[in-house]
Design a protein around this motif. Structure first.
Motif, short mmCIF file in Angstrom:
data_model
loop_
_atom_site.label_atom_id
_atom_site.label_comp_id
_atom_site.label_asym_id
_atom_site.label_seq_id
_atom_site.Cartn_x
_atom_site.Cartn_y
_atom_site.Cartn_z
N ASN A 140 -3.69 1.91 8.17
CA ASN A 140 -3.49 0.94 7.09
C ASN A 140 -2.96 -0.41 7.55
O ASN A 140 -3.04 -1.39 6.79
N THR A 141 -2.41 -0.46 8.76
CA THR A 141 -1.81 -1.72 9.23
C THR A 141 -2.33 -2.17 10.58
O THR A 141 -2.11 -3.33 10.96
N TRP B 252 -1.48 7.46 9.65
CA TRP B 252 -1.65 6.74 8.38
C TRP B 252 -1.17 5.30 8.50
O TRP B 252 -1.84 4.38 8.00
N ILE C 277 0.85 -1.19 0.00
CA ILE C 277 0.00 0.00 0.00
C ILE C 277 0.88 1.24 0.00
O ILE C 277 1.80 1.35 0.82
#
Length: 259
Positions: free
Chosen positions: A256-257, A252, A107
């Motif tokens: 995303n993780t 961020w 990503i």
């Protein structure tokens, strides 16, 4: 050691031939001086992002399955026809040893754009297809808190497999110790290359910088990662280089993780 930004010749599709800055062209000899070889035990979070069986970028282990790198490294892999990307961890050698894992997904920041005048948001994450074999030679690097902004003068270290003065594609991990540079000073110094934003942190030394192949590698203060190798001057000759500020993108990363 003078490390410089961007992927090795094997990842030459990283940028169009006309792109000169801020991301360096991937062909030609970089300059890495005053560096020292180091052992993976000193940087157990270090990972080699390998594109088409070559070490294209650096990365760092941030959880049992996720690694942190630069967005332009992710883009290089995603846009290369037939690219096969893996992560090697647990070895000082980019070519052997440790464990090599397949990648489940990559990503990059949605607002990252490969252009000569917008170098911001250069951050990406990679999920391994199975857990990293955590142990003495594979460990998770600590991440700073949300909004952490490294102060000028902070002693930091960059590690990576980027070009050296004698090898374009060195086998063994190198390190360089340097200091964070005041952002305003860095902005003035690098204004002719690209804009230094609040999402970036600068670090260097009159004899040290980042070079081809060091993109995505972690800039650390002790065992805390404060930066991701992003860009520098063409030819790797610069008293400072620019890194993505991990603290600025902490939310961020979490979104995303889950890390």
């Amino acid at each position: 050691m003078k490390l410089a930004a961007l992927v090795i010749a094997a990842a030459c599709l990283l940028a169009p031939p006309s792109l000169a800055a801020p991301w360096l062209r991937t062909r030609g000899l970089g300059r890495v001086i005053n560096g020292t070889a180091t052992d993976i035990a000193d940087f157990p979070w270090m990972a080699s992002m390998q594109i088409l069986d070559n070490s294209g970028c650096g990365a760092s282990v941030i959880s049992s399955t996720w690694a942190l790198t630069a967005a332009h490294c992710v883009l290089a892999s995603q846009e290369m026809p037939g690219a096969y990307t893996t992560l090697r961890v647990g070895s000082s050698s980019r070519a052997s040893g440790g464990v090599r894992l397949d990648v489940a997904q990559m990503i990059k920041h949605a607002d990252f754009h490969m252009s000569t005048d917008d170098a911001d948001n250069d951050i990406g994450v990679i999920q391994a297809s199975e857990p990293f074999p955590l142990g003495s030679s594979v460990q998770v690097v600590n991440l700073p808190g949300d909004g952490y902004d490294a102060p000028a003068g902070l002693p930091v270290t960059i590690s990576g497999w980027g070009a050296t003065a004698t090898e374009f594609n060195p086998v063994y991990l190198q390190r360089a110790d340097m200091h964070v540079l005041d952002r305003d000073t860095c902005r003035d110094m690098m204004a002719d290359v690209a804009t230094v934003t609040l999402g970036m942190v600068c670090a260097g030394d009159p004899t040290m910088a980042i070079c081809y192949g060091d993109s995505g590698s972690p800039l650390v203060y002790g065992d805390m990662q404060i930066g991701i190798a992003s860009w520098t001057r063409p030819g790797c000759i610069s008293t400072t280089s620019v890194y993505t500020s991990v603290g600025n993108f902490r939310a961020w990363i979490r979104d995303n993780t889950g890390v």
